[in-house]
Design an enzyme around this catalytic site. Structure first.
Site, PDB file in Angstrom:
ATOM      1  N   ASP A 197      37.047  38.233  30.119  1.00 35.38           N
ATOM      2  CA  ASP A 197      37.768  39.084  31.056  1.00 35.38           C
ATOM      3  C   ASP A 197      36.789  39.955  31.836  1.00 35.38           C
ATOM      4  OD1 ASP A 197      40.009  40.923  32.064  1.00 35.38           O
ATOM      5  OD2 ASP A 197      41.098  39.551  30.763  1.00 35.38           O
ATOM      6  N   HIS A 206      41.493  45.844  33.296  1.00 39.51           N
ATOM      7  CA  HIS A 206      42.243  44.666  32.856  1.00 39.51           C
ATOM      8  C   HIS A 206      41.855  44.218  31.450  1.00 39.51           C
ATOM      9  CE1 HIS A 206      43.397  40.309  33.119  1.00 39.51           C
ATOM     10  NE2 HIS A 206      44.421  40.818  33.778  1.00 39.51           N
ATOM     11  N   SER A 225      48.809  37.604  32.416  1.00 43.99           N
ATOM     12  CA  SER A 225      47.604  38.177  31.801  1.00 43.99           C
ATOM     13  C   SER A 225      47.931  38.944  30.538  1.00 43.99           C
ATOM     14  CB  SER A 225      46.897  39.111  32.793  1.00 43.99           C
ATOM     15  OG  SER A 225      46.205  38.397  33.767  1.00 43.99           O
TER      16      SER A 225
END
Length: 1359
Positions: free
Chosen positions: A106, A333, A519
């Site tokens: 990520d 994220h 996600s």
């Protein structure tokens, strides 16, 4: 006080509570191909939910389907009950992920984030943090040694003091530096810039106040400044005020520079960072106060740069101290994803991640230089790290559209990691729904990866999304991508909750945040699998991705009631407790998966993983297909114990025998088995149909489906009417409902004009509209729009389409739009198909004067043929000027197979004559990251000063560059040297965007001679079906071609043929243009040769002896120019030769010019005062040899020569003037060097200084001690040249400075630098900083010093 706060994760156990407010942020970081934040949520039809806590209550007379208390609210923020994780952990609390290791592919996990410090059993939560992209790499190959005071010079040029307590047996210190903003996210940079600007403004305002005070005092003292001197003094004071005010407007903070020092303490490599530029207090941030760090994996330490940024970082050292990697996250994220999978909050267990006992490694694949986009380098290094750390699982919440499913370099290596090393790979399916065939790579398109769709439950809707009246049943988010893949595979494997409130990095200044998307669904599924792996390890059950896939898919709860819902949700919502029971029951079975491949009987071509009948011809007849089932064992499987005895009796099932016929049984052995199936879709209704052929174990039917052959059949509507118009009326929509319509687009159609009318509702309604078509070897063609209707109304759309191909129209009401309202929304949707077919879709003009004939027809209905052809770009090809191929030295680039990755560095040179926006393109490699057999590509664009103007990879972006020379360095990586050898001459295209005013609009003609005669222009006509019309597109006029385009370049643009019939009209004219454009190009021909008609030659009027003497003199001057002056002996010989020539040719200007040039090119003793004295004398000799009065008289007449003799005289006089100007300029610089020896680094020797003082008066003009030689020389220079030009402005600036007018000097310099006509000159910026120091403007001087690191970096950054 230490510069960075260091934390040891093994010793911390910190919990956090929910912040007062958590902003809604959509799932992914900024993605290529249209995926990213800003997309909102949406679903497939109403689907049943998992059981949720809550009850029915009446509120204000209405019955609410779900009510929450505090505990159920908090639990719904981190959903676990929906997937059975809560039930599983209540039954098996010790199987909470302990003993499992998850790799997070990520944007980089923040080790300081809440819940990511320790596991539930007290172990470090994060075992390693890696920047696999290289975006945080610093070149530390420069080695220095400390002086007696323990001081070293850092890579940025500042003095750094070493802590005497640090052990360094070798005494060698590796140094490097980096702009801190290169390590930060855009959001953090924005916050820091605001805070730093506020403090900078305070200092600047103080300086403005002081400058205004000085100006007012001058005005009071000199109310009438009549003298030139007073006027200039006042002008200087005013310039200071103006400069300070202007500086506030142009302020652009590029961030502080940090210095890094790396050394070996005898045991490990250590690193310390100097962050003084980040701190307000100069006592903070010193290198000597830094608590040294090493590789994160060794000590689990992280640091924080400063209290202002609160950004944590870790370090890793590679290549024997020559590369330092500073790892920061490039978006929140990854931390959010990691928190969903495995966060542990001992004081708030309801907010724990799914597997709080699991450990993590963070593999940053999002490149900070690209705004968090993944790179091939990052992906491959991450896989290498997974094998090295022996990870059990991978979670990857990233993805892109793909040309070919289950294909590419990354997919090949993933297959190896899964098959050989038994790693379970879980990834997001994508956020591009609700249309079919929108799953992204790699999650939704790769067989070895579990692709996860996003599900929302009523509890999640109520708690996380704060929906007033949550839906009664769970459903898939509307934006979640759908299958099948283009080769027929299901696409989505399973579903999991696609939203959560989870930890985020500390620099966000909050602990948790709401994000939603696939996600978030992926780490939810990954955490669930970690629970199962934890149980399997504890109970001695072999861990295998093969058995895990069987368990998950055969125990998931179906979402939706129809078979077609599988294309949205996969096999359903994951259920941990049921999967655990399945794994327990199958623990004695072999770890095997069953690979199904399909091919059409009687056809050659690539095999597929399913059957996808989408076009109308495929659904009009029965077809036969061959299915190959191949058992697949892990690479370490025993031949004798597992492969040879493998034999299973498989019963085949068809989900709909009337449509799909299959054999009843097959006997399957290790070598596989084929069988045929027949599909007869002729009796199916129009629309979408989904079927399966699946196999079960006859002896152990509880195992469920061992393999599935997905079969998707689309039966489109066919239009018969002319003109082709189709209407769908009275479609009823509720929240989350999706209506799919499939139409065979009429042949010849190229665009659609659509209208959408809504009615029957009160509150606003939001709709997603998707149009998708599939073409061979092409990414799915997609048009999408999101529209909101605040009341009953009508909206119009138009979009391009491919004629003859099936089109899906997907209309979805957003899953939370209209909740709480009982009104049904009615939608009428009408589409009218239009088309103009041309015989040349890609129009290429060959560079000749001939026009190109184009023939067009309108096969569907009458259309207005109105061609518009515009050239908008220049594409210039370049070959590499240099290339190098070498193995990468670091361990992180060593593949698990033992092969070292190689790098090919290609260097391209190009020049811009003016400011332009350019885009570098490599057609072979661009626009493909997962469906590419090459590992990675990355480029950097720099100027002659090594300043980086831009970076890019597979998706190049436009760069705005000023005039100058540029270098593009491209890095291509692969393990196969033969592939890289073939790319050593790879062609690069530089595309330059023309400004709108420079667009070239091509003319169209009805006759072939039109471009020459200028007659018979063609504008428009009506095309009648069945008739063909033709016209000519003329080449661009030669005088319209851009000056910068060279022969072989290509002008690019687009051509359209039609115009819209619908849409808003203004003054009776259609204001909307046709949405269909085709590529247009023009090959730039060679230019006319411009031969120089004026050839140099000797004057024919001279005698032979005069011509011989002149030839001999030129030969001697050439010999003089060729003499070297690198040593004292060579300098003496050169001086002797000069003396003899001056005796032979007295007062010869060309000779004296050569002598001055020779002095300026000298390498020996050129920094001493005596050298500058020689330059002054040589310049004086040149000046004295020129008749300035004659020269002035000639140029004062300003007459143009009328004959050859006049031209020769003009050239001679211009050359003489240039020689005079050059001599005056060099003399001025030499005089300045003597007056300001420190600035010009002049070494004064006592004897030389004494001689100079006797021959020169170097006094300041303010001293009044006599004539000022510099002033006299400068006045003479101004007679002949504009001293504000870049070459001579240095003298002008120093003249103002010598006269005590630094404000004016700074304004002159600033105007020159702002002009940007020339590439940045370092000495001008150094002079600017020196002037700022003189004025005492430390805040601006510090700002400019930081910019020096941007404009003139010490070295090129690493790839």
């Amino acid at each position: 006080m230490p510069a960075a706060i260091i934390y040891n994760l093994a010793l911390l156990s910190t919990d956090s509570t929910l912040p007062a407010s958590s902003p809604l942020v959509h799932c992914r970081p900024l993605r290529r191909g249209g995926e990213g934040p800003g997309r909102l949520e949406l679903p497939a039809r109403e689907m049943p939910s998992a059981k949720t806590s809550g009850d029915l209550r009446e509120v204000n007379g209405a019955v609410r389907s779900l009510c929450l208390d505090e505990s159920t609210f908090l639990a719904a923020l981190m959903p676990k009950e929906e997937i059975g994780a809560k039930r599983f952990l209540e039954a098996h609390p010790e199987y909470d992920g302990r003993g499992t290791l998850i790799a997070i592919f990520d944007s980089g996990v923040d080790p300081a984030a809440a819940g990511l410090h320790v596991t539930s059993d007290g172990k470090p939560k994060i075992l390693d943090i890696l920047d696999c992209t290289g975006s945080g790499d610093i070149d530390t190959s420069k080695v220095v040694k400390a002086d007696a005071d323990g001081c070293i010079i850092g890579a940025s040029g500042v003095k750094l003091f070493i802590n005497q307590q640090w052990k360094n047996p070798s005494g060698e210190w590796h140094v490097g530096c980096k702009l801190i903003y290169e390590l930060f996210t855009d959001a953090l940079i924005s916050r820091l810039k605001k805070e730093r600007k506020k403090k900078w403004d305070e200092r600047n305002q103080e300086a403005i106040s002081d400058a205004l005070k000085a100006l007012n005092e001058f005005d009071q003292k000199h109310p009438k400044a009549d003298s030139v001197k007073l006027k200039k003094t006042r002008e200087d004071l005013q310039n200071k005020v103006d400069l300070l005010r202007k500086q506030a407007d142009i302020y652009d903070d590029r961030g502080p520079v940090i210095d890094a020092v790396v050394w070996n303490d005898g045991d490990v490599w250590r690193v310390a960072v100097d962050t003084q530029q980040l701190e307000e207090d100069p006592e903070f941030g010193k290198l000597a106060n830094f608590n040294p760090m090493t590789n994160f994996r060794t000590e689990h330490k992280y640091g924080i740069f400063s209290k202002l940024d609160v950004c944590s970082f870790v370090t890793n050292i590679y290549d024997e101290g020559n590369i330092l990697s500073i790892v920061t996250d490039c978006s929140p994220h990854a931390t959010h994803v990691a928190g969903i999978a495995a966060a542990f909050h001992p004081e708030e267990p309801l907010l724990n991640g799914v597997a709080p006992g699991a450990q993590l490694i963070s593999c940053k694949i999002g490149d900070s230089r690209l705004g968090s986009m993944e790179t091939g380098t990052g992906l491959i290094r991450a896989l290498i790290a997974v094998v090295e750390h022996k990870c059990d699982l991978i979670n990857m919440s990233y993805g892109e559209p793909t040309l070919l499913p289950d294909y590419g370099r990354f997919v090949d290596l993933v297959n190896e990691v899964v098959d050989k090393h038994r790693v379970i790979f879980i990834s997001s399916a994508g956020n591009n729904g609700p249309a079919l065939t929108t799953v992204g790579a790699p999650g939704g398109t790769s067989s070895s990866i579990f692709g996860v769709g996003a599900y929302v439950s009523p509890a999640m809707a109520a708690a996380a999304h704060c929906v007033v009246d949550p839906p009664p049943e769970g459903l898939e988010y509307t934006w979640s991508s759908r299958g099948p893949t283009t080769d027929g595979d299901l696409g989505v494997c399973i579903s999991a909750p696609g939203g959560a409130v989870a930890p985020v990095p500390t620099w966000t200044l909050q602990r948790r945040m709401l994000m939603n998307g696939t996600s978030m669904a992926s780490p939810s599924a990954c955490g669930a699998v970690a629970l199962l792996v934890s149980a399997m390890k504890a109970e001695g059950i072999p861990v295998s991705p093969y058995s895990m896939r069987n368990a998950l898919q055969n125990t998931a709860i179906a979402i939706g009631n129809s078979p077609e819902d599988k294309l949205s949700t996969g096999e359903g919502l994951i259920q941990v407790d049921r999967a655990y029971e399945y794994l327990q029951q199958s623990k004695s079975l072999p770890c095997v998966t069953y690979k199904a491949t399909v091919s059409a009987c009687g056809k050659s071509g690539p095999t597929a993983r399913g059957i996808y009948l989408r076009e109308s011809s495929a659904s009009e007849r029965a077809t036969e297909w061959t299915v190959q089932i191949q058992p697949k064992f892990h690479e370490d499987a025993s031949y004798m114990d597992q492969l040879v005895p493998f034999e299973e009796c498989i019963q085949l099932h068809s989900s709909e025998p009337l449509v799909v016929q299959a054999p009843e049984y097959i006997l399957l052995t290790n070598n596989g088995r084929t069988f045929n199936i027949v599909i007869n879709p002729t009796n199916l209704s129009h629309g979408l149909h989904y079927f399966e052929v699946y196999g079960t174990d006859c002896r152990l039917p509880w195992r469920g489906s061992l393999f599935r052959v997905p079969i998707t059949v689309i039966k489109p509507l066919t239009l018969q009417d002319k003109p082709p118009i189709i209407s769908f009326t009275g479609m009823a929509f509720s929240p989350g409902y999706i209506e799919r319509k499939f139409i065979k687009v009429p042949k010849g159609a190229t665009w659609v004009e659509a209208t959408m009318r809504t009615s029957g509702f009160d509150t606003a309604r939001r709709f997603f509209i998707n149009v998708v078509q599939i073409c061979p070897l092409k990414r799915p063609i997609k048009w999408e729009n999101v529209v909101t209707f605040s009341s009953s109304s009508l909206k119009r759309f138009n979009f391009p389409i491919q004629g003859g191909q099936t089109m899906e129209l997907a209309i979805a009401q957003f899953w939370s739009s209209g909740v709480g309202s009982n009104d049904v929304t009615f939608v009428d949707f009408e589409m009218e198909f239009h088309g103009i077919e041309a015989d040349q879709e890609a129009v290429m003009l060959d560079g000749s004067e001939a026009p190109l004939r184009i023939e067009a027809k309108a096969p569907l209905s009458s259309e207005q043929l109105r061609p518009i052809a515009v050239l908008k770009k220049i594409r210039t090809p370049y070959r590499p000027s240099d290339c190098s191929l070498f193995p990468l030295p670091e361990k992180r680039d060593l593949l698990p197979t033992g092969k070292q990755i190689l790098a090919l560095i290609l260097t391209y040179k190009f020049k811009l004559e003016e400011t332009a926006e350019i885009t570098p393109r490599l057609p072979l490699l661009n626009n493909r990251i997962y469906d590419n057999k090459f590992e990675s590509q990355f480029y950097m664009v720099s100027d002659s000063n090594k300043r980086i103007y831009g970076t890019g990879d597979v998706y190049p972006k436009p760069l705005k560059l000023p005039k100058g020379d540029y270098t593009l360095r491209m890095s291509i990586r692969h393990e196969n040297i033969h592939y890289l050898e073939k790319m050593k001459e790879l062609v690069l295209f530089i595309e330059r965007n023309l400004e709108a005013k420079d667009f070239i609009h091509l003319s169209c003609f009805s006759q072939p001679d039109g471009p020459i005669t200028g007659n018979s222009s063609f504008t428009s006509l009506v095309l009648v079906p069945g008739e063909r019309e033709a016209f000519y597109v003329g080449p661009p006029p030669k005088d319209k071609l851009p000056k910068c385009c060279s022969a072989g370049s290509i002008l690019l643009g687009e051509i359209s043929y039609g115009s819209l019939s619908l849409g808003a009209k203004e003054d009776g004219k259609n204001t909307q243009t046709c949405p269909v454009f085709y590529p247009l190009s023009y090959m730039v021909p060679p230019k006319l040769d411009e031969k120089d008609k004026e050839k140099d030659g000797f004057d024919s009027k001279k005698s032979l002896s005069e011509r011989v003497d002149e030839e001999v003199r030129y030969a001697k001057l050439n010999i003089l120019s060729s003499l070297k002056q690198g040593t004292e002996d060579e300098v003496c010989k050169w001086k002797d030769f000069c003396h003899s020539l001056k005796m032979e040719y007295p007062n010869c200007t060309p000779l004296l010019v050569k002598i001055l040039e020779g002095l300026l090119s000298r390498d020996y003793n050129c920094g001493k005062a005596s050298y500058h004295h020689e330059v002054i004398n040589a310049a004086n000799e040149v000046i004295s040899s020129i008749d300035k009065d004659e020269l002035a008289k000639y140029f004062s007449e300003k007459s143009e020569p009328e004959d050859e003799e006049g031209m020769k005289l003009k050239k001679k006089m211009e050359a003489t003037r240039d020689q005079l100007v050059e001599a005056l300029y060099r003399k001025g610089l030499a005089l300045l060097s003597l007056q300001f020896p420190l600035l010009f680094q002049v070494e004064k020797q006592p004897a030389a200084v004494e001689n100079l003082e006797q021959s020169l008066d170097l006094s300041s003009p303010m001293s009044g001690n006599g004539p000022d030689l510099f002033e006299q020389n400068f006045k003479e220079l101004r007679r002949w040249v504009e001293v504000k030009s870049p070459k001579y402005v240095e003298l002008l600036v120093f003249n103002e400075r010598r006269c005590g007018r630094p404000g004016t000097a700074l304004k002159i310099l600033g105007d020159l630098l702002q002009d940007g006509a020339e590439p940045p000159n370092k000495k001008f910026y150094e002079l600017k900083i020196d002037l700022l120091d003189d004025l005492g403007w430390a805040h601006i001087a510090s700002y400019e010093r930081r910019w020096m690191f941007v404009r003139f970096p010490p070295c090129m950054p690493l790839f």
